[in-house]
Design a protein around this motif. Sequence first.
Motif, short mmCIF file in Angstrom:
data_model
loop_
_atom_site.label_atom_id
_atom_site.label_comp_id
_atom_site.label_asym_id
_atom_site.label_seq_id
_atom_site.Cartn_x
_atom_site.Cartn_y
_atom_site.Cartn_z
N UNK A 91 2.76 15.21 3.33
CA UNK A 91 2.80 15.64 1.90
C UNK A 91 3.53 14.37 0.74
N UNK A 92 4.43 13.82 1.84
CA UNK A 92 5.69 13.02 1.45
C UNK A 92 4.58 11.75 1.00
N UNK A 93 3.68 11.65 1.93
CA UNK A 93 2.74 10.59 2.32
C UNK A 93 1.75 10.14 1.20
N UNK A 94 1.39 10.86 1.20
CA UNK A 94 -0.03 11.09 0.19
C UNK A 94 0.98 11.20 -1.20
N UNK A 95 2.26 11.94 -1.75
CA UNK A 95 2.54 12.09 -3.04
C UNK A 95 2.82 10.33 -3.22
N UNK A 184 2.38 -5.95 -8.94
CA UNK A 184 3.28 -5.47 -7.00
C UNK A 184 3.85 -4.97 -6.89
N UNK A 185 4.47 -3.95 -7.74
CA UNK A 185 5.34 -3.05 -7.48
C UNK A 185 4.09 -1.96 -6.91
N UNK A 186 3.11 -1.83 -7.42
CA UNK A 186 1.87 -0.46 -6.32
C UNK A 186 1.79 -1.08 -4.39
N UNK A 187 1.90 -2.18 -4.43
CA UNK A 187 1.62 -2.54 -2.97
C UNK A 187 2.27 -2.22 -2.48
N UNK A 188 4.15 -1.28 -2.12
CA UNK A 188 4.56 -0.51 -1.57
C UNK A 188 4.15 0.59 -1.28
N UNK A 189 4.13 1.02 -2.99
CA UNK A 189 3.74 2.21 -2.29
C UNK A 189 2.06 3.29 -1.89
N UNK A 190 1.08 1.93 -2.33
CA UNK A 190 -0.28 1.73 -1.39
C UNK A 190 0.45 1.88 -0.03
N UNK A 191 1.53 1.45 0.72
CA UNK A 191 1.23 0.37 1.92
C UNK A 191 1.81 1.78 3.23
N UNK A 192 1.89 3.02 1.91
CA UNK A 192 2.60 3.96 2.68
C UNK A 192 1.43 4.87 3.81
N UNK A 193 0.19 4.42 3.52
CA UNK A 193 -0.50 5.06 3.84
C UNK A 193 -0.23 4.99 5.38
N UNK A 194 -0.12 3.67 5.95
CA UNK A 194 -0.50 2.73 7.18
C UNK A 194 0.43 3.31 7.81
N UNK A 195 2.02 4.22 7.64
CA UNK A 195 3.48 4.40 8.12
C UNK A 195 2.90 6.07 8.22
N UNK A 196 2.50 6.10 7.37
CA UNK A 196 2.40 7.94 7.67
C UNK A 196 1.52 8.40 8.83
N UNK A 197 0.04 7.16 9.19
CA UNK A 197 -0.36 7.92 10.15
C UNK A 197 -0.04 7.31 11.35
N UNK A 198 1.43 6.05 11.35
CA UNK A 198 2.07 5.50 12.38
C UNK A 198 3.07 6.95 13.26
N UNK A 199 3.48 7.86 11.62
CA UNK A 199 4.34 8.98 11.84
C UNK A 199 4.11 9.76 12.21
#
Length: 440
Positions: A91-95, A184-199
């Motif tokens: 849920x956190x990752x998608x949001x 550029x502010x969008x980049x950290x939010x979009x990168x979350x999808x990679x971290x969520x997959x690992x988690x």
Amino acid sequence: MTSTHTRARRAGIAAFVGTTIEWYDFYVYATAAALVFGPLFFPSDDPLAETSRAFATFAVAFLVRPLGGIIFGHIGDKFGRRVSLVITLLLMGVATVLVGCLPTYADIGFAAPIMLIVLRALQGLAVGGEWGGAVLMSVEHAPAGKKTFYGGFTQLGNPAGALLASGIFAIMSRGGDSFIMDGGWRIPFLLSIVLVGVGFWVRYRVEESPVFEEKIEGRKQSMPLGFALRANWLPILLGIGLLPISTGGYYLATTFATAYATGEPISISEQVILDAMTIASFVEFVVTLPVAWLGDKWGRKNIMYIGLVTSVLTFIPFLLVMPGRVEPLIFLFASLVRIAMSATYAPIAAILAAMFRPQARYTSIALSYGVGAALWAGFSPWFATQLVAWTGSIWSVIGMFIGMAIIAGICTRLAPQHSDEAPVTASYTARTDTTANPLP
């Protein structure tokens, strides 16, 4: 014993990875709220008003965290900690990813801040259920005498997430004055999808909590929320009172301090303050587990007392050196205050987990942390900003910080501590109750 330590270590690592991702997502939003969300989503002729409105959306997540605690606490107490934690991570990752896709006020007008608020609320629901479950997975797997240390793995996710969030913004700040604002502010939010997959992969492989399996599973249970409010109302209130510095003070030293330093009249460059916060996050990351280890040696409550006192003694000069713009002092005190606060945060997992009986423990700890975070952290940056506007003095924020530390100290002293190793009666009340003992 070896098997116990192996399971505890695996659960601790999974808690660390999961909470790192959750807090990364959370702090990415906090950093963006301090730097860009005001003009992008709440444009105004008054920069202070823009920042205040951005911080108000930051507070939304804290307001819904108790609801997240109730929802995911129920799932965790009835069906298992692991099930609940997998859902909160997704849920956190998608949001977070969707925030990175949002159009701004200039694109669609009032619909933009409304959608931002909705996604922020979903983040709040997720983290409201995440922290309590991650704490229980690490603490309930831990052997006696090591609970504060293994609980520290959950707490390690906070500085790690903050390090990733501030670090990526610090890197982007080198792209020029307009890079972050221009998209550029969008980049950290979009990168979350990679971290969520690992988690997700790490968390799904961890065994269920042994306390849930042995003391909850297979027994007739009441509604977790009903049991929590009936049997645990006093420890829940004390748990809320434990958290002013661990939660609210933390955001004063990070989110508010970032906005205060970069705003008028101080106007320190974003790159300087982001670099200072990144280094401070790394320092906190390094000291968190050693501080948690000391909690098992010296007593987790004693570490908390030390942290409260030193947090006050470092927070005051941290704010007072900013107008002088002496960068080495800013870097120094940014790190010192985070070291001090790690002593209020590292032992919290073990202290709160031991305050409740096994039944409805997830719901109880999630309620304590969720309501406490909503009360202390949700409004701290906003209220501190208003205090400076009303009084014209940073000393009003310092006075607020001192009052929060006093409340936390009193509630720490009164907090009960139960034992998971003791036999359990039909009512799930531990026969060995160390309520009167200030040490673990």
